[in-house]
Design a protein around this motif. Structure first.
Motif, PDB file in Angstrom:
ATOM      1  N   PRO A  52       3.903   6.683  -1.618  1.00 38.46           N
ATOM      2  CA  PRO A  52       4.638   7.335  -0.534  1.00 38.46           C
ATOM      3  C   PRO A  52       5.610   8.356  -1.089  1.00 38.46           C
ATOM      4  O   PRO A  52       6.210   8.143  -2.149  1.00 38.46           O
ATOM      5  CB  PRO A  52       5.383   6.167   0.129  1.00 38.46           C
ATOM      6  CG  PRO A  52       5.531   5.141  -0.956  1.00 38.46           C
ATOM      7  CD  PRO A  52       4.263   5.261  -1.759  1.00 38.46           C
ATOM      8  N   SER A  53       5.748   9.458  -0.408  1.00 35.39           N
ATOM      9  CA  SER A  53       6.676  10.489  -0.861  1.00 35.39           C
ATOM     10  C   SER A  53       8.116  10.013  -0.683  1.00 35.39           C
ATOM     11  O   SER A  53       8.399   9.048   0.039  1.00 35.39           O
ATOM     12  CB  SER A  53       6.462  11.776  -0.058  1.00 35.39           C
ATOM     13  OG  SER A  53       6.843  11.575   1.295  1.00 35.39           O
ATOM     14  N   TYR A  54       9.007  10.712  -1.333  1.00 32.15           N
ATOM     15  CA  TYR A  54      10.437  10.406  -1.186  1.00 32.15           C
ATOM     16  C   TYR A  54      10.840  10.530   0.278  1.00 32.15           C
ATOM     17  O   TYR A  54      11.594   9.699   0.806  1.00 32.15           O
ATOM     18  CB  TYR A  54      11.243  11.364  -2.058  1.00 32.15           C
ATOM     19  CG  TYR A  54      12.737  11.133  -2.027  1.00 32.15           C
ATOM     20  CD1 TYR A  54      13.312  10.105  -2.762  1.00 32.15           C
ATOM     21  CD2 TYR A  54      13.565  11.946  -1.252  1.00 32.15           C
ATOM     22  CE1 TYR A  54      14.686   9.885  -2.729  1.00 32.15           C
ATOM     23  CE2 TYR A  54      14.934  11.736  -1.211  1.00 32.15           C
ATOM     24  CZ  TYR A  54      15.492  10.707  -1.950  1.00 32.15           C
ATOM     25  OH  TYR A  54      16.837  10.489  -1.916  1.00 32.15           O
ATOM     26  N   ALA A  55      10.299  11.549   0.957  1.00 35.39           N
ATOM     27  CA  ALA A  55      10.618  11.759   2.374  1.00 35.39           C
ATOM     28  C   ALA A  55      10.122  10.588   3.222  1.00 35.39           C
ATOM     29  O   ALA A  55      10.797  10.163   4.172  1.00 35.39           O
ATOM     30  CB  ALA A  55      10.008  13.070   2.861  1.00 35.39           C
ATOM     31  N   THR A  56       8.938  10.048   2.892  1.00 31.54           N
ATOM     32  CA  THR A  56       8.391   8.912   3.645  1.00 31.54           C
ATOM     33  C   THR A  56       9.267   7.679   3.471  1.00 31.54           C
ATOM     34  O   THR A  56       9.584   6.973   4.438  1.00 31.54           O
ATOM     35  CB  THR A  56       6.954   8.616   3.187  1.00 31.54           C
ATOM     36  OG1 THR A  56       6.118   9.726   3.505  1.00 31.54           O
ATOM     37  CG2 THR A  56       6.414   7.371   3.870  1.00 31.54           C
ATOM     38  N   ILE A  57       9.675   7.396   2.228  1.00 27.75           N
ATOM     39  CA  ILE A  57      10.529   6.231   1.963  1.00 27.75           C
ATOM     40  C   ILE A  57      11.853   6.369   2.711  1.00 27.75           C
ATOM     41  O   ILE A  57      12.336   5.419   3.336  1.00 27.75           O
ATOM     42  CB  ILE A  57      10.765   6.074   0.445  1.00 27.75           C
ATOM     43  CG1 ILE A  57       9.437   5.783  -0.270  1.00 27.75           C
ATOM     44  CG2 ILE A  57      11.763   4.945   0.170  1.00 27.75           C
ATOM     45  CD1 ILE A  57       9.536   5.766  -1.780  1.00 27.75           C
ATOM     46  N   CYS A  58      12.432   7.571   2.664  1.00 25.71           N
ATOM     47  CA  CYS A  58      13.685   7.813   3.377  1.00 25.71           C
ATOM     48  C   CYS A  58      13.499   7.648   4.882  1.00 25.71           C
ATOM     49  O   CYS A  58      14.360   7.080   5.583  1.00 25.71           O
ATOM     50  CB  CYS A  58      14.211   9.216   3.068  1.00 25.71           C
ATOM     51  SG  CYS A  58      14.863   9.399   1.394  1.00 25.71           S
ATOM     52  N   GLN A 117      15.505   4.949   7.098  1.00 30.82           N
ATOM     53  CA  GLN A 117      16.358   5.397   8.203  1.00 30.82           C
ATOM     54  C   GLN A 117      15.941   4.730   9.511  1.00 30.82           C
ATOM     55  O   GLN A 117      16.798   4.331  10.319  1.00 30.82           O
ATOM     56  CB  GLN A 117      16.289   6.921   8.344  1.00 30.82           C
ATOM     57  CG  GLN A 117      17.246   7.494   9.383  1.00 30.82           C
ATOM     58  CD  GLN A 117      18.701   7.218   9.038  1.00 30.82           C
ATOM     59  OE1 GLN A 117      19.152   7.528   7.939  1.00 30.82           O
ATOM     60  NE2 GLN A 117      19.446   6.615   9.977  1.00 30.82           N
ATOM     61  N   TYR A 118      14.637   4.566   9.714  1.00 30.28           N
ATOM     62  CA  TYR A 118      14.157   3.899  10.920  1.00 30.28           C
ATOM     63  C   TYR A 118      14.643   2.453  10.960  1.00 30.28           C
ATOM     64  O   TYR A 118      15.076   1.962  12.010  1.00 30.28           O
ATOM     65  CB  TYR A 118      12.629   3.950  10.981  1.00 30.28           C
ATOM     66  CG  TYR A 118      12.059   3.247  12.187  1.00 30.28           C
ATOM     67  CD1 TYR A 118      12.119   3.830  13.448  1.00 30.28           C
ATOM     68  CD2 TYR A 118      11.482   1.985  12.067  1.00 30.28           C
ATOM     69  CE1 TYR A 118      11.611   3.179  14.570  1.00 30.28           C
ATOM     70  CE2 TYR A 118      10.974   1.319  13.176  1.00 30.28           C
ATOM     71  CZ  TYR A 118      11.039   1.925  14.432  1.00 30.28           C
ATOM     72  OH  TYR A 118      10.547   1.269  15.537  1.00 30.28           O
ATOM     73  N   LEU A 119      14.601   1.769   9.811  1.00 32.83           N
ATOM     74  CA  LEU A 119      15.074   0.383   9.753  1.00 32.83           C
ATOM     75  C   LEU A 119      16.570   0.308  10.053  1.00 32.83           C
ATOM     76  O   LEU A 119      17.032  -0.603  10.754  1.00 32.83           O
ATOM     77  CB  LEU A 119      14.774  -0.218   8.376  1.00 32.83           C
ATOM     78  CG  LEU A 119      13.286  -0.382   8.018  1.00 32.83           C
ATOM     79  CD1 LEU A 119      13.136  -0.847   6.574  1.00 32.83           C
ATOM     80  CD2 LEU A 119      12.597  -1.364   8.958  1.00 32.83           C
ATOM     81  N   LYS A 165       5.337   2.093  11.352  1.00 33.20           N
ATOM     82  CA  LYS A 165       4.578   3.317  11.059  1.00 33.20           C
ATOM     83  C   LYS A 165       4.780   4.348  12.170  1.00 33.20           C
ATOM     84  O   LYS A 165       5.085   5.520  11.898  1.00 33.20           O
ATOM     85  CB  LYS A 165       3.090   2.982  10.909  1.00 33.20           C
ATOM     86  CG  LYS A 165       2.148   4.181  10.882  1.00 33.20           C
ATOM     87  CD  LYS A 165       0.698   3.714  10.782  1.00 33.20           C
ATOM     88  CE  LYS A 165      -0.266   4.870  10.932  1.00 33.20           C
ATOM     89  NZ  LYS A 165      -0.318   5.413  12.298  1.00 33.20           N
ATOM     90  N   ASP A 166       4.608   3.912  13.417  1.00 32.25           N
ATOM     91  CA  ASP A 166       4.748   4.843  14.544  1.00 32.25           C
ATOM     92  C   ASP A 166       6.196   5.304  14.698  1.00 32.25           C
ATOM     93  O   ASP A 166       6.463   6.496  14.929  1.00 32.25           O
ATOM     94  CB  ASP A 166       4.271   4.173  15.835  1.00 32.25           C
ATOM     95  CG  ASP A 166       2.769   3.907  15.828  1.00 32.25           C
ATOM     96  OD1 ASP A 166       2.066   4.552  15.025  1.00 32.25           O
ATOM     97  OD2 ASP A 166       2.314   3.042  16.601  1.00 32.25           O
ATOM     98  N   GLY A 167       7.141   4.359  14.557  1.00 32.57           N
ATOM     99  CA  GLY A 167       8.539   4.697  14.742  1.00 32.57           C
ATOM    100  C   GLY A 167       9.062   5.654  13.686  1.00 32.57           C
ATOM    101  O   GLY A 167       9.873   6.542  13.977  1.00 32.57           O
ATOM    102  N   ALA A 168       8.567   5.486  12.433  1.00 35.95           N
ATOM    103  CA  ALA A 168       9.010   6.363  11.337  1.00 35.95           C
ATOM    104  C   ALA A 168       8.133   7.599  11.218  1.00 35.95           C
ATOM    105  O   ALA A 168       8.348   8.425  10.319  1.00 35.95           O
ATOM    106  CB  ALA A 168       9.001   5.592  10.022  1.00 35.95           C
ATOM    107  N   ASP A 169       7.126   7.697  12.116  1.00 35.22           N
ATOM    108  CA  ASP A 169       6.217   8.852  12.138  1.00 35.22           C
ATOM    109  C   ASP A 169       5.535   9.057  10.778  1.00 35.22           C
ATOM    110  O   ASP A 169       5.587  10.134  10.178  1.00 35.22           O
ATOM    111  CB  ASP A 169       6.976  10.121  12.531  1.00 35.22           C
ATOM    112  CG  ASP A 169       6.025  11.269  12.881  1.00 35.22           C
ATOM    113  OD1 ASP A 169       4.879  10.981  13.270  1.00 35.22           O
ATOM    114  OD2 ASP A 169       6.424  12.433  12.746  1.00 35.22           O
ATOM    115  N   VAL A 170       4.890   7.969  10.289  1.00 37.72           N
ATOM    116  CA  VAL A 170       4.145   8.022   9.026  1.00 37.72           C
ATOM    117  C   VAL A 170       2.659   8.066   9.352  1.00 37.72           C
ATOM    118  O   VAL A 170       2.163   7.253  10.139  1.00 37.72           O
ATOM    119  CB  VAL A 170       4.463   6.794   8.143  1.00 37.72           C
ATOM    120  CG1 VAL A 170       3.660   6.846   6.850  1.00 37.72           C
ATOM    121  CG2 VAL A 170       5.957   6.733   7.840  1.00 37.72           C
TER     122      VAL A 170
END
Length: 703
Positions: A353-359, A363-365, A383-388
């Motif tokens: 996962p990219s740094y942006a994905t982890i962030c 943030q969603y959590l 996944k849906d909430g963090a738009d991954v």
């Protein structure tokens, strides 16, 4: 007090019934008994387990064996107990009281070998209990799991260095079947081995016939599977996805083949039962994802088929190595379609996962956490909430956050959903402290490994030889049994004359001059056509604009001509000396092997182009790529129809007559004679004698 209480040959005979060692085993056992730390790389089927099991019986105290899979532990322990060897295991399948009882017996000296899952070292109570145990040897099996550059990295293994210190820094030996020089270096560093010995035994498996077959459709794959199963009877079919496992196993059932299906989506109990069915020879074929096979000890596996291309050479060779563990002849076939690499690219994206994905996940959590700093949501909801986009990347992002102490996962009472607890809710997303460069580097290395696997599939040099050199074993001999060695194309390969080798080294120097070296790795800046232009001294505007006429290699192969050099570049690519970046801009760079040949540090076998330049396979104008030579789709279709008719009459796949690329060469170059046709890539002597005249006739009548 002498730590060695029994001689190895005596123990070997008493417990294992052997009168002598296999290759490299005696050397490894001898070095371990000297008390030194060590790293052992030994191929699958080479008797790696004995290298720590035997010293355990010869040393005073207990040997701890770190092993990644519960099923693997159980198999090893059961086999040892059956031989009268006091052994046990400690993992998550045991209750706390059972774990305490076994640790107590370890202190009492009741066991010689204790297998431990790496996640046990997360528990402070377990590590503290080990401090009172007389640990003679700390053996780390499947040690490639230590390295994030390995093909099966497991974060739990990263604790082993600290665990060693906690238990008094006993002698440590790391063992694995597949490790490149980079991975070996990582293992030594993570475990901080002291003045270690290294034994890297031959990777070659001479009893394996390694075949890579180009296929374009699934029905061709099923046809090959049916033929292989009919001939070789017992084996493993590896598939990339659970869905494919189900499809292939259903097909085998329909054919009346006794088989099992195995993948990571099954429960632990079901996986163990299914695996045991295969190990106990109650089924002939296992259809599985790569979750199956680590430590599988069934000696009569006669074939391994890869339905899709694996993600790395390490994974491919380890899985192929599960065939022929009894030393008898075995058959391995990879059914290669370049389109299948998309699945592996999806996996690479998912585990990196990219740094942006982890962030984004973190943030969603933070946003969703309740007053107890907990989030009770499924992976799909996160996944849906963090738009991954890639669902796998969510799980990988959570693992990264766990590893950095930011969250933990826990079972929610009365629910199948796992909860996520924020451990440091005051830490802002901008301060999570995850190394962005390390993430990018790992993704780059994983992509590079897939690239190497694809290179192996396209290479026209001995498969075993290519793999040996990939693992750092120089000057490996050709196996004589792979698809390349058996083909006439492979038989024509040679080291070449002094004059040919000089031309080759000059060509490689030209590639080096038009590439750049970044962190020890060559990166291309130009395509093949431009490099050839530079080598022959072209005066084109593109050469001058890029100042290629100022290079020291400009014009050094003018006497060879463009046609010869284009074919030489194809041969260099097939021999693994140069690498062509896939994509819109196919940039050419040196491989490590190509650099060694360029510097005169290594030899190589090459299918040398015909020096007759009058009617060479590439007749385009100077520096022009083949793709720029006219293509007539109608002629191409006529040639494909002829190929179809021949293949149908001979009951063989169409590609077995000529692959599409060769038909494209016929279409673009329109050879007029048998001799000209022989120069085209993919036309060996056997195929020229059998088919070429018919294709030339179509080209001639077409006009």
């Amino acid at each position: 007090m002498d730590r060695v209480i029994k001689q190895p040959l005596e123990a070997l005979k008493e417990y294992f019934g052997f009168d002598g060692f296999l290759d490299a085993q005696e050397e490894v056992v001898g070095k371990i008994l000297t008390g030194k730390d060590g790293l052992v790389v030994m191929p699958t089927g080479g008797g790696k387990s004995l290298c720590y099991q035997l010293p355990a019986l010869c040393l005073r105290g207990v040997t701890l064996v770190v092993s990644p899979l519960i099923a693997l532990m159980k198999d090893q322990v059961d086999a040892l107990v059956a031989k009268g060897i006091p052994a046990t295991m400690i993992n998550s399948t045991l209750s706390l009281s059972e774990q305490r009882e076994r640790i107590s017996r370890m202190r009492a000296g009741d066991y010689k070998l204790v297998y431990v899952a790496p996640e046990r070292f997360k528990a402070e109570s377990f590590v503290r209990a080990l401090e009172d145990v007389d640990v003679a040897l700390f053996a780390v099996d499947e040690a490639h799991c230590l390295s994030q550059w390995g093909h099966d990295f497991r974060p739990d293994y990263m604790r082993l260095g600290k665990a060693l210190e906690r238990v008094g820094r006993p002698q440590c030996v790391a063992l694995t079947a597949t490790a490149t020089p980079v991975v070996r270096e990582d293992i030594l560093k993570v475990l901080d081995l002291r003045d270690p010995f290294e034994v890297v035994s031959g990777f070659a498996r001479p009893n394996l016939s390694l075949m890579i077959t180009a296929v374009s459709k699934h029905d061709q794959k099923y046809k090959r599977i049916r033929e292989v199963v009919k001939r070789w009877k017992t084996g493993i079919v590896y598939c990339a996805t659970r869905k494919r496992v189900d499809e292939v196993s259903e097909m085998l059932h329909d054919w009346g083949v006794s088989c099992i299906a195995y993948h990571g989506g099954m429960s632990d109990d079901m996986r163990e039962k299914t695996q045991n069915v295969f190990i106990n020879k109650e089924a002939d074929v296992a259809v599985a994802t790569n979750a199956f096979g680590m430590g599988i000890d069934r000696s009569d596996v006669r074939f391994v088929i890869h339905f899709e291309v694996p993600g790395s050479v390490e994974a491919y060779y380890q899985e192929a190595g599960r065939a022929g563990r009894d030393g008898e002849a075995a058959y391995c076939e990879l059914l290669f379609n370049y389109a299948d690499t998309r699945t592996q690219e999806f996996f690479i994206e998912g585990v990196n996962p990219s740094y942006a994905t982890i962030c984004g996940v973190y943030q969603y959590l933070l946003n969703q956490a309740d007053s107890d700093f907990e989030v009770h949501q499924t992976m799909e909801q996160i996944k849906d909430g963090a738009d991954v986009k890639n669902g796998m990347a969510v799980g990988s992002a959570l693992v990264a956050l766990i590893r950095h102490g930011l969250i933990e996962r826990f079972d929610v009472a009365g629910s199948r959903v796992k909860g996520t607890r924020l451990l440091k809710p005051d830490v802002l997303t901008s301060r999570i402290g995850i190394d962005r460069e390390a993430l990018e580097e790992k993704e780059r290395r994983d992509s590079s490994k897939l690239g190497a696997m694809v290179e192996l599939c396209y290479a026209r040099m001995c498969r075993q030889q290519w793999i040996m050199e990939y693992f750092g074993e120089a000057d490996a001999a050709a196996c004589g049994s792979c698809d390349v060695c058996r083909s006439k194309f492979g038989d024509d390969a040679s080291e070449g004359s002094d004059a040919q080798v000089l031309v080759l080294r000059k060509a490689l120097s030209g590639v080096a001059r038009m590439s750049r070296k970044v962190r020890g790795k060559w990166e291309g800046r130009f395509g093949r056509g431009r490099i050839v232009q530079m080598l022959v001294g072209s005066k084109s505007q593109e050469v001058k604009k890029n100042q290629l006429d100022t290079l020291s290699t400009y014009g050094i192969l003018k006497s060879e001509g463009t046609a010869y050099l284009n074919e030489l570049f194809h041969a260099m690519h097939d021999a693994g000396l140069i690498y062509t970046q896939k994509g819109e801009y196919p940039l050419v760079s040196l491989t490590p092997r190509g650099e060694s040949v360029m510097l005169g540090k290594a030899n190589c076998t090459l299918v040398w182009p015909n020096a007759n330049k009058e009617e060479s396979a590439t007749t385009a104008d100077e520096g022009v790529e083949l793709s720029e030579v006219g293509f007539d789709p109608e002629l191409f279709e006529r040639l494909k129809q002829l190929r179809f008719d021949i293949a149908k009459a001979e009951n063989v796949p169409a590609y077995a007559v000529f692959p599409n690329k060769t038909l494209e060469y016929f279409t673009r170059l329109r050879p007029k004679s048998i001799e000209a046709g022989r120069q085209i890539r993919g036309v060996g002597e056997a195929k020229a004698d059998r088919y070429l005249a018919q294709f030339l006739a179509v080209i001639k009548t077409y006009g």
